[in-house]
Write an enzyme that holds these catalytic residues in place. Structure first.
Site, mmCIF file in Angstrom:
data_model
loop_
_atom_site.group_PDB
_atom_site.id
_atom_site.type_symbol
_atom_site.label_atom_id
_atom_site.label_comp_id
_atom_site.label_asym_id
_atom_site.label_seq_id
_atom_site.Cartn_x
_atom_site.Cartn_y
_atom_site.Cartn_z
ATOM 1 C CG ASP A 1 -27.371 17.650 -21.937
ATOM 2 O OD1 ASP A 1 -27.154 18.757 -22.463
ATOM 3 O OD2 ASP A 1 -27.672 17.516 -20.741
ATOM 4 C CG ASP B 1 -29.691 22.295 -16.154
ATOM 5 O OD1 ASP B 1 -30.641 21.710 -15.585
ATOM 6 O OD2 ASP B 1 -29.156 21.871 -17.180
#
Length: 687
Positions: free
Chosen positions: A58, A461
Site C-alpha cells: 500500500d 503497525d
C-alpha cells in the site's frame, strides 16, 4: 524499510554554492527487519515464466520475487514528485511476455495527495519504468486496497490493457501497451460503494472497480479476447461481462446481490468464473460473504461457499491451472480465533480449511494443518499473538508452475509454503514468513545512539525494533508497552542508554534505561497518545509535543504545558550537549528554549516553512533547519540564521559522525539542489 534506499542518488556540497559533485556513489541496503511489517495487498505470478512473481504494497511500492524466496524492491527511488508512486493500487503481468509488468501507482485520492495517478509500464521485469499520466488520482493506501486486481492484460493480445478506476472514474483501456489510455464509454457501472460516506480520510471515496479478468478461450492469439469480466464495488449488480471485446457490457443475470465482488478468477478448463464476495470494502473490518461460480455456457450461478453469517466474508482467491478444479480462498476478516483459508479439489463441491476448531475441549481448540515457521521474523508472534494464519488476507496466489508453492499477503507479512499438497494428504505443511527483502513498513522515527545498538526504530503497525545488527532481523519488538503505531524515539545526548518513545495508545509514552532492551510507561503519561517526544541531554527532562501543545516533565513528575507558545503542530529537537537547550518549530516559526523546554522564545519567522531541525551532536548551539526555501544554519542556538548552500527546497536534515579529518560532522539532507531531488551529504560545512 525505507531507512536506506536501493538507488544511489547524487551527492553534493550542501554548504557551498559552487558546482555540485555528482560522481560519488553509495551502495545502499535495506535495514533488515525480517518481514514486511506492513500490508501486502496483492500478489501475482507470471503464467509465462516460472519463478516470476510480484507483490504490491500500500505504501512500500512493488517487489519482485527471487529464486531464494526473497524479494527485490523495484521502487526504492527518491524524488519529490514521485513519492506517491510507492502506493500501488494494482499490478498486471502480460500472460505472453514475462518481462512486461504494469502498475497503477498513486497513494491517495484525498486532497492531501497533490498528484494524479499513473500507469507505470516496464519491459525489463520492473528494472526501469515509463509513465502514462491520468487526469485523476489513484489510491494504493485507500480503503478497499486489497480488492482486485483492477488492472489486467488481454491474454490474446498483449497491447490491450484494461484498468478499473476508483472515485467513479469508470473503466479505461489502452491499445498500445499502456502508452495512451481512453475511457471505455460503453461501460457505465462505476462501483458506487463507499465504506464511510462523509469520511475525509481513507474510507470516504467511491471504491470503484474491483477486478478485471478475461476468458482466454474466447478468441485466438493476436485477436482481442471477446469475453471480459469486470467486478465492481456495488451491492446491486457486481459483475459485468462483455462478449464482443468490450464494445458492449451488461450485468450478468442471476448473480447474487447485496454483496461486493472482491476477486474474480476465470477457469478456461471449467469455463467458469469464480468470484469471492464480501459485504464491505473496509480494510480493517469484515462482513458476511460467499464464493460463487458462474458457468458461461449454461449461464448459471452456483454458490459454492458460505460463511454462514459468521461475519468475515471472503477475499483472496486463486486457482491452480495444473490441477483442474483446485481453488483456494481466504477469509476477508476473520479475527477469531484466526484468519482461515479454504481449499477445494473438486471445483468447490467440498472444502477443507487450513485449521479446524475443536469444540469438544479435548484437543487444543485450533487444530492446524501446518507447522508455523517464523524463523526469519522471530518478533512476529509478538504482533500476531495467537493468530498464526494472519489477517487482512486480500490476496492469495498459487504458483501456476508449481502446485506445491503458494503465497498470500497479510497485514503484517507474506506467508507461504513449498509443500502445499501435504494439505491434501492430511500431513502438516510448513507455513513460513516469506517476505525477506520486503521491508515496506512506514518508518516514523529513528535514532542512532553513540553507544549500544547502531539503530533504534519506530514504525507504523508493528511498533519498531532495537537493531543490534542491521543485516540481521531483530529478535523482538519494543515491548511492555507494545504499540502498533509508534510515533517517535529519541536518546539522551550525554546518557544514550536513556531512551524515550511515544505511541498511539492511552499512556503512549515509554522510557528505557538500557537502550531499548526494557521499557516502562512514563509515570505521568496519563491517557495521552502519539505526538513527538524528546529527551534533554541528561535524560531527566521529557518534552512531549502532543494534544496541540508542548508539555514538559522532569524525572517523571506530572507534565506541565508550556504557556508561551501557540497551539499547533510542532517539530521539536534537543541539543545533545546542553541539558537546557530545546528547539521547536511551528509552521514558519522557530522557537528556542534555554530552560529544558519549560518556556520558549520565538527567534525567527523568515526562513520558510520548517520541516525538520538537525542539531550538531558534538557542539552546543549548532543548529540546521530544512525548509521549503532550502537549508538554514545557526551557530548561536537559533538566535540568528544564515542560508547554507544552494538547496532550493529541503525535507530532512541531520548530522552524524565526520567522514573526514576536519572533525566537523557530516551533514545529510533530503533536498533539491540544482534541480536534482535526492539524498545529499556534505563534509565541507566547517564554520
Amino acid at each position: 524499510m525505507k531507512t536506506a534506499l536501493a538507488v544511489a542518488f547524487a551527492l553534493a556540497a550542501l554548504c557551498h554554492a559552487g558546482p555540485v559533485n555528482y560522481t560519488q556513489k553509495y551502495t545502499w541496503k535495506n535495514v533488515r527487519t525480517g518481514a514486511s511489517g506492513g500490508f501486502v495487498d496483492g500478489i501475482v505470478f507470471s503464467t509465462k515464466q516460472k519463478g516470476v512473481a510480484y507483490a504490491r504494497t500500500d505504501i512500500g511500492g512493488l517487489y519482485r520475487l527471487n529464486a531464494d524466496d526473497s524479494w527485490t524492491p523495484l521502487q526504492d527511488y527518491v524524488n519529490n514528485t514521485l513519492w506517491n508512486e510507492h502506493g500501488v493500487d494494482a499490478v498486471a503481468l502480460d500472460p505472453n511476455d514475462a518481462s512486461r509488468v504494469y502498475i497503477a501507482a498513486g497513494i491517495y485520492t484525498n486532497s492531501w495527495d497533490p498528484y494524479n495517478g499513473k500507469i507505470l509500464s516496464s519491459t525489463d521485469y520492473g528494472k526501469t519504468w515509463s509513465r502514462s499520466y491520468f487526469p485523476f488520482k489513484f489510491g494504493g493506501n485507500m480503503g478497499g486496497r486489497q480488492m482486485g486486481e483492477r488492472l489486467a492484460v488481454d491474454p490474446n493480445k498483449g497491447s490491450i490493457i484494461y484498468f478499473g478506476a476508483r472515485s467513479g472514474k469508470g473503466l479505461w483501456k489502452s491499445s498500445d501497451y499502456g502508452k495512451t489510455w481512453a475511457k471505455v464509454p460503453s461501460y457505465t457501472a462505476v462501483g458506487t460503494f463507499i465504506i464511510a460516506p462523509g469520511d475525509t480520510g481513507q474510507n470516504g471515496d467511491i471504491i470503484g472497480i474491483t477486478f478485471v479478468t478475461f476468458d482466454s478461450t474466447s478468441s485466438s492469439a493476436g485477436t482481442a479476447s471477446k469475453r471480459i469480466f469486470v467486478g465492481t464495488a456495488d451491492t446491486s449488480a457486481t459483475v459485468y461481462m462483455s462478449e464482443d471485446a468490450g464494445v458492449t457490457w451488461s450485468a450478468i443475470p442471476g448473480q447474487p446481490t447485496g454483496f461486493l465482488s472482491h476477486t474474480g478468477k476465470y477457469s478456461p478448463t471449467e469455463k467458469a468464473l469464480y468470484v469471492s464476495y464480501v459485504n464491505t470494502a473496509d480494510t480493517y473490518g469484515g462482513g458476511d460473504g460467499y464464493v460463487y461460480k458462474y458457468y458461461v455456457e449454461s449461464k448459471k450461478w452456483v454458490q459454492i461457499l458460505d460463511d454462514n453469517g459468521t461475519g468475515f466474508g471472503f477475499g483472496g482467491l486463486s486457482l491452480d491451472p495444473q490441477k483442474n478444479g483446485t481453488v483456494m480462498v481466504a477469509t476477508y476478516h476473520q479475527w477469531w480465533p484466526d484468519g482461515n483459508i479454504y481449499r477445494s479439489l473438486d471445483g468447490g463441491a467440498t472444502w477443507t480449511t487450513i485449521w479446524d476448531f475443536d469444540w469438544s475441549g479435548v484437543q487444543p481448540p485450533v487444530k492446524r494443518r501446518f507447522d508455523w515457521d517464523v524463523s526469519e521474523a522471530n518478533w512476529l508472534p509478538e504482533v500476531t499473538g495467537d493468530k498464526a494464519t494472519g489477517w487482512m488476507m486480500g490476496s492469495l496466489a498459487i504458483d501456476p508452475f508449481d502446485s506445491e508453492h503458494f503465497l498470500y499477503g497479510t497485514g503484517a507479512t507474506i506467508f507461504g509454503s513449498h509443500k502445499l499438497t501435504n494439505w491434501d494428504k492430511n500431513i502438516n505443511f510448513n507455513l513460513s514468513s516469506l517476505s525477506y527483502g520486503m521491508e515496506e513498513t512506514a518508518v516514523l522515527g529513528l535514532t542512532s545512539p553513540p553507544q549500544g545498538p547502531p539503530l533504534l526504530s519506530v514504525v507504523g503497525d508493528v511498533g519498531g525494533w532495537r537493531h543490534d545488527n542491521l543485516d540481521v532481523a531483530p529478535y523482538k519488538n519494543h515491548l511492555n508497552p507494545w504499540w502498533g503505531t509508534t510515533r517517535s524515539i529519541d536518546h539522551a545526548g550525554s546518557k544514550p542508554n536513556i531512551v524515550v518513545r511515544s505511541g498511539d495508545a492511552s499512556g503512549g509514552l515509554a522510557l528505557s534505561n538500557d537502550t531499548g532492551i526494557t521499557w516502562h510507561i512514563h509515570a505521568n503519561a496519563g491517557t495521552w497518545s502519539g505526538g513527538r517526544a524528546q529527551l534533554s541531554a541528561n535524560g531527566d527532562f521529557v518534552v512531549w509535543a502532543v494534544n496541540n501543545g508542548i508539555y514538559v516533565s522532569v524525572n517523571e513528575y506530572p507534565f506541565q504545558k508550556v504557556p508561551n507558545i501557540p497551539s499547533g503542530s510542532y517539530y521539536t529537537a534537543n541539543d545533545r550537549n546542553h541539558n537546557g537547550l530545546f528547539y521547536a518549530a511551528e509552521s514558519s516559526n522557530f522557537y528556542v528554549s534555554t530552560d529544558a523546554g519549560t518556556s520558549y522564545t520565538k527567534t525567527t519567522a523568515s526562513i520558510g516553512y520548517i520541516r525538520e531541525i538537525g542539531v550538531n551532536p558534538f557542539r552546543i548551539g549548532d543548529v540546521w533547519v530544512a525548509t521549503d526555501s532550502g537549508i538554514w544554519h545557526s551557530i548561536d542556538s537559533g538566535k540568528s540564521f544564515g542560508k547554507a548552500g544552494p538547496a532550493t527546497d529541503a525535507y530532512h536534515i541531520q548530522l552524524g559522525k565526520s567522514a573526514t579529518s576536519s572533525g566537523y560532522p557530516s551533514i545529510f539532507a533530503a533536498a533539491t539542489i540544482q534541480g536534482w531531488a535526492g539524498h545529499y551529504r556534505s563534509d565541507e560545512c566547517v564554520p
